[in-house]
Structures are given as structure tokens and as C-alpha cells.
Design an enzyme around this catalytic site. Structure first.
Site, short mmCIF file in Angstrom:
data_model
loop_
_atom_site.label_atom_id
_atom_site.label_comp_id
_atom_site.label_asym_id
_atom_site.label_seq_id
_atom_site.Cartn_x
_atom_site.Cartn_y
_atom_site.Cartn_z
CB CYS A 1 -0.99 -0.03 1.47
SG CYS A 1 -0.55 -0.07 2.40
NE ARG A 2 0.13 7.50 2.47
CZ ARG A 2 1.13 8.16 3.64
NH1 ARG A 2 2.10 8.61 2.82
NH2 ARG A 2 0.62 7.50 4.92
#
Length: 97
Positions: free
Chosen positions: A64-65
Site C-alpha cells: 500500500c502507501r
């Protein structure tokens, strides 16, 4: 299974390996930048398990981020019987770092 570092992933991609990467970020984040792989936002993961069913025992790298949502995705997939899920430490932020 141990999580995977950005360095390890980049080395493997540079060698031409094609691990199964699952990006669990939202659509807009994926559009902004992605490193390839399957895009399944975290909230959709329970509904999209059939897309991963054939890979229950294969290595799956989730990202993810920053690594938080993918840690949740890893835990969820492990609860569903996936045996080789690895979280990309630091997520796309570290990948870009």
C-alpha cells in the site's frame, strides 16, 4: 513468512522475476502511480478472494502507501488460508525513496 524489503523486491524485479504483487490502495492512488500487479483495494479484498484462490500457496506480495493497509491485507489473507503472504515494508513511499 517474513515481510519483503524494497531492496529485495527491486533486485528480484531487475532479475526478471514476476512475483504476484497485490496493490491494496484506493483507485486514485493506483492511478497516480503503481508498480504493476493486481489492484484490489483493501475494502474489496473479501469480495475478490476468488481472484487469488489459485495462489493459496504461492508467494503473494501485498503493498500500500506506507505498509499499514497491506499489513491488514496480509493478516486477512493468512486467516483465509493463504500460506505465503509478504508485506512490502514501507510500501510505495519506501519504494520511491
Amino acid at each position: 513468512m517474513n515481510d519483503i524489503t524494497v531492496t529485495e523486491l527491486k533486485e528480484r524485479l531487475a532479475k526478471g522475476e514476476k512475483p504476484l504483487i497485490v496493490d491494496v490502495r484506493e483507485d486514485w492512488e493506483y492511478q497516480e502511480q503503481n508498480i504493476g500487479g493486481l489492484h484490489i483495494p483493501l475494502g474489496s479484498l473479501p469480495d475478490k478472494l476468488d481472484e487469488l484462490e489459485d495462489h493459496k500457496n504461492d508467494e503473494i506480495i501485498v503493498h500500500c502507501r506506507s505498509g499499514a493497509r497491506s499489513a491488514s491485507a496480509k493478516a486477512f489473507l493468512q486467516q483465509q488460508g493463504f500460506t505465503n503472504v509478504r508485506n512490502l515494508v514501507g510500501g510505495i513511499l519506501a519504494y520511491n525513496g
